[in-house]
Write a protein that holds these residues in place. Structure first.
Motif, mmCIF file in Angstrom:
data_model
loop_
_atom_site.group_PDB
_atom_site.id
_atom_site.type_symbol
_atom_site.label_atom_id
_atom_site.label_comp_id
_atom_site.label_asym_id
_atom_site.label_seq_id
_atom_site.Cartn_x
_atom_site.Cartn_y
_atom_site.Cartn_z
ATOM 1 N N LEU A 173 48.146 -8.943 1.114
ATOM 2 C CA LEU A 173 49.372 -9.397 1.771
ATOM 3 C C LEU A 173 50.610 -8.965 0.992
ATOM 4 C CD1 LEU A 173 48.324 -12.998 2.899
ATOM 5 C CD2 LEU A 173 48.560 -10.951 4.311
ATOM 6 N N LEU A 174 50.545 -9.043 -0.331
ATOM 7 C CA LEU A 174 51.687 -8.632 -1.145
ATOM 8 C C LEU A 174 51.990 -7.153 -0.927
ATOM 9 C CD1 LEU A 174 53.764 -9.128 -3.379
ATOM 10 C CD2 LEU A 174 51.975 -8.616 -5.051
ATOM 11 N N GLY A 175 50.961 -6.312 -0.946
ATOM 12 C CA GLY A 175 51.181 -4.885 -0.750
ATOM 13 C C GLY A 175 51.755 -4.573 0.618
ATOM 14 N N ASN A 176 51.272 -5.228 1.664
ATOM 15 C CA ASN A 176 51.772 -4.961 3.009
ATOM 16 C C ASN A 176 53.171 -5.523 3.234
ATOM 17 O OD1 ASN A 176 49.615 -3.646 4.924
ATOM 18 N ND2 ASN A 176 48.483 -5.023 3.579
ATOM 19 N N ILE A 177 53.506 -6.621 2.567
ATOM 20 C CA ILE A 177 54.874 -7.137 2.661
ATOM 21 C C ILE A 177 55.860 -6.146 2.057
ATOM 22 C CG2 ILE A 177 56.419 -8.926 1.769
ATOM 23 C CD1 ILE A 177 54.109 -10.917 2.108
ATOM 24 N N VAL A 178 55.513 -5.590 0.902
ATOM 25 C CA VAL A 178 56.382 -4.577 0.294
ATOM 26 C C VAL A 178 56.457 -3.332 1.186
ATOM 27 C CG1 VAL A 178 56.696 -3.071 -1.704
ATOM 28 C CG2 VAL A 178 55.908 -5.418 -2.023
ATOM 29 N N LEU A 179 55.333 -2.955 1.777
ATOM 30 C CA LEU A 179 55.312 -1.798 2.671
ATOM 31 C C LEU A 179 56.143 -2.036 3.918
ATOM 32 C CD1 LEU A 179 54.052 1.017 3.206
ATOM 33 C CD2 LEU A 179 52.125 -0.168 4.272
ATOM 34 N N LEU A 229 49.988 0.483 -1.514
ATOM 35 C CA LEU A 229 50.718 1.170 -2.577
ATOM 36 C C LEU A 229 50.653 2.684 -2.384
ATOM 37 C CD1 LEU A 229 52.217 1.225 -5.290
ATOM 38 C CD2 LEU A 229 49.991 1.159 -6.420
ATOM 39 N N LEU A 230 49.488 3.210 -2.034
ATOM 40 C CA LEU A 230 49.351 4.651 -1.829
ATOM 41 C C LEU A 230 50.190 5.128 -0.651
ATOM 42 C CD1 LEU A 230 45.503 5.064 -2.423
ATOM 43 C CD2 LEU A 230 47.368 5.495 -4.023
ATOM 44 N N ILE A 231 50.209 4.361 0.431
ATOM 45 C CA ILE A 231 51.036 4.731 1.580
ATOM 46 C C ILE A 231 52.513 4.660 1.224
ATOM 47 C CG2 ILE A 231 51.695 4.040 3.923
ATOM 48 C CD1 ILE A 231 48.850 3.130 4.376
ATOM 49 N N LEU A 232 52.898 3.654 0.456
ATOM 50 C CA LEU A 232 54.295 3.517 0.044
ATOM 51 C C LEU A 232 54.724 4.707 -0.810
ATOM 52 C CD1 LEU A 232 56.727 1.598 0.143
ATOM 53 C CD2 LEU A 232 55.884 0.550 -1.948
ATOM 54 N N VAL A 237 57.757 9.866 -1.100
ATOM 55 C CA VAL A 237 57.858 11.276 -1.485
ATOM 56 C C VAL A 237 58.440 12.112 -0.359
ATOM 57 C CG1 VAL A 237 56.489 13.291 -2.143
ATOM 58 C CG2 VAL A 237 56.009 11.087 -3.177
ATOM 59 N N LEU A 238 58.230 11.685 0.890
ATOM 60 C CA LEU A 238 58.756 12.434 2.025
ATOM 61 C C LEU A 238 60.272 12.312 2.142
ATOM 62 C CD1 LEU A 238 56.057 11.559 4.716
ATOM 63 C CD2 LEU A 238 56.283 13.678 3.413
ATOM 64 N N HIS A 239 60.833 11.252 1.578
ATOM 65 C CA HIS A 239 62.286 11.069 1.575
ATOM 66 C C HIS A 239 62.878 11.732 0.334
ATOM 67 C CE1 HIS A 239 61.160 7.908 4.471
ATOM 68 N NE2 HIS A 239 62.391 8.041 4.928
ATOM 69 N N PRO A 240 64.208 11.881 0.277
ATOM 70 C CA PRO A 240 64.823 12.428 -0.943
ATOM 71 C C PRO A 240 64.414 11.648 -2.179
ATOM 72 C CG PRO A 240 66.432 12.326 0.831
ATOM 73 C CD PRO A 240 65.196 11.646 1.353
ATOM 74 N N VAL A 241 63.890 12.348 -3.161
ATOM 75 C CA VAL A 241 63.320 11.707 -4.341
ATOM 76 C C VAL A 241 64.436 11.432 -5.351
ATOM 77 C CG1 VAL A 241 61.618 11.907 -6.187
ATOM 78 C CG2 VAL A 241 61.137 12.888 -3.934
ATOM 79 N N SER A 242 64.494 10.194 -5.844
ATOM 80 C CA SER A 242 65.495 9.827 -6.836
ATOM 81 C C SER A 242 64.946 10.028 -8.243
ATOM 82 C CB SER A 242 65.910 8.361 -6.641
ATOM 83 O OG SER A 242 64.809 7.503 -6.877
ATOM 84 N N LEU A 243 65.843 9.962 -9.211
ATOM 85 C CA LEU A 243 65.461 10.129 -10.611
ATOM 86 C C LEU A 243 64.518 9.028 -11.060
ATOM 87 C CD1 LEU A 243 65.953 11.594 -13.363
ATOM 88 C CD2 LEU A 243 67.808 9.976 -13.744
ATOM 89 N N ILE A 244 64.850 7.781 -10.719
ATOM 90 C CA ILE A 244 64.018 6.659 -11.155
ATOM 91 C C ILE A 244 62.653 6.687 -10.478
ATOM 92 C CG2 ILE A 244 64.956 5.099 -9.404
ATOM 93 C CD1 ILE A 244 64.696 2.838 -11.426
ATOM 94 N N LEU A 245 62.582 7.210 -9.244
ATOM 95 C CA LEU A 245 61.285 7.314 -8.570
ATOM 96 C C LEU A 245 60.381 8.306 -9.288
ATOM 97 C CD1 LEU A 245 59.424 6.583 -6.224
ATOM 98 C CD2 LEU A 245 60.523 8.396 -4.889
#
Length: 437
Positions: A173-179, A229-232, A237-245
């Motif tokens: 549930l925690l992973g899907n809420i974040v997703l 987590l893997l889907i997130l 990665v498909l979006h513009p990647v930030s430095l912190i990412l």
């Protein structure tokens, strides 16, 4: 009759573990059929999502995925109650649980596009876009997905690992809420990925203490909670990647490759994971140093943490820890020498501090390279400050000569008084040094 072998540590004879019974031809065929059926279902579902069915509206694509999840659950019910066969039921419900994060991700895309409107970042892949979805339909999809997430996850985890349903459900549930969060900002997503990774890692460490979760069913349950987590990560990665990412992803690779992988295998993958993790950890700091370059001038000191990382990693790696410390020592010496040569700010203080730390490390680990590199760094810092003594001599040569003469006389008196002790300690030090790595 069981065979016995001698246990050198316990100094006792122990019976060998009984060999696993060999599978019959029919059982092998059944196993292959299950693997083939599972592979066909997974490949077909992924093919549907990736083929880019532009003629399907986003809502229809969601409902087709939902129907696919229902079919999997129906297959599990047929196996459990119709055929009275539990293995097939576990497989069907495990696949149903595996596709729930896909449904959650689609609802998240709907919420994101509805909340952001024209400001939403649209991906170049039409099959990932969920624009122009009716708000009432989003509410219905959200309610159905939430209900399925609870019911199917509970049923699946009850079949796979009944004793740890609560922990598995909480992690799922925690992973899907974040997703589900309708956010695509690189910084926020990076922080969410980092928090979710370490939360799942803590749950995984608790789950590993249960011996029943070391069985295939338990391993499948533990793998399922990592899917959000893997889907997130894949979506970010498909979006513009930030430095912190980039830093967060590198740290995750380092932790998994160096620390976590050896808990699951003792094969050559441990070595591969160790080197991948090492490069990821070094790459993470290079990204940070490159980002700091916009705020501070180029300085060799900002690369010194690379040497520190080599020392830290040497405490966790299983192979060649001495080589890690040796490379870190040489790298620290090269960077300190470069800073002194360029006369960068705080270079002499950095050289003295690095020299002391390397020397202490060499003494503790009894390693020559770290010890001598520490001496060289410390000597470089001392020589850097010697230029001030030269400047003082040029301004007042007679005063400097008097001071140097006094030091020479005191040194001669000290050597004459303690020459035997000094020679004996030097000999003992040299003999001990020769036995170091």
């Amino acid at each position: 009759m069981s065979a016995y072998k001698f246990n050198a540590q316990a100094k006792t004879w122990q019976a060998d573990a009984p060999e696993a019974p060999s599978l019959s031809t029919t059982q092998q065929i059944i196993r292959y059929l299950r693997w083939a059926g599972t592979a066909l279902i997974v490949i077909s579902a992924i093919g549907f999502m990736l083929q880019g069915h532009a003629d399907l509206l986003p809502a229809y694509r969601y409902w087709l995925g939902l129907a696919f999840t229902f079919l999997l659950c129906l297959g599990g019910l047929i196996c459990a109650y119709g055929l009275k066969e539990t293995t097939g039921a576990r497989i069907f419900f495990a696949l149903g649980v595996a596709f729930l994060p896909v449904q959650v991700s689609q609802v998240s895309a709907m919420l994101y596009n509805f909340s952001q409107g024209d400001l939403a970042l649209q991906l170049p892949y039409e099959w990932l876009q969920f624009s122009q979805v009716n708000p009432s339909l989003i509410v219905v999809d959200f309610a159905i997905t939430a209900a399925l997430l609870v019911l199917v996850s509970y049923a699946g985890f009850s079949m796979l690992a009944r004793r740890q349903v609560k922990t598995l459900m909480t992690a799922m549930l925690l992973g899907n809420i974040v997703l589900l969060l309708p956010v695509r900002d690189g910084t926020v997503i990076a922080v969410a990925i980092a928090c979710l990774f370490f939360a799942l890692r803590a749950s995984e460490q608790r789950l590993r203490q249960d011996s029943t979760l070391l069985l295939p069913e338990g391993l499948a349950a533990r793998a399922l909670i990592s899917l959000p987590l893997l889907i997130l990560i894949a979506r970010s990665v498909l979006h513009p990647v930030s430095l912190i990412l980039c830093v967060v992803l590198a740290v995750i690779v380092a932790v998994v490759g160096i620390v976590d992988i050896r808990r699951y295998t003792d094969s050559a993958l441990v070595v591969v994971g160790q080197w991948l993790g090492t490069f990821a950890a070094l790459f993470a700091w290079l990204i940070v140093a490159d980002g700091l370059g916009d705020f501070v001038p180029a300085h060799h000191g900002f690369l010194l943490p690379l040497a520190l990382l080599m020392f830290v990693l040497s405490a966790y790696v299983d192979y060649y820890p001495v080589a890690y410390r040796n490379m870190g020592s040489v790298l620290a010496f090269v960077l300190v020498a470069g800073a002194l040569h360029d006369q960068q700010a705080f270079a002499p203080l950095l050289a003295l501090a690095t020299g002391i730390l390397l020397t202490l490390s060499g003494l503790r680990q009894r390693e020559k390279i770290a010890f001598f590199c520490g001496h060289l760094c410390f000597l470089g810092g001392i020589l850097f400050y010697c230029r001030y003594a030269i400047d003082a001599y040029q301004h007042a040569p007679w005063l400097s000569s008097i001071g140097l003469g006094l030091l020479v006389l005191l040194a001669a008196s000290y050597l004459e008084k303690r020459q035997q002790i000094i020679m004996s300690k030097a000999d003992a030090y040299w003999e001990a040094l020769k036995s170091w790595n």
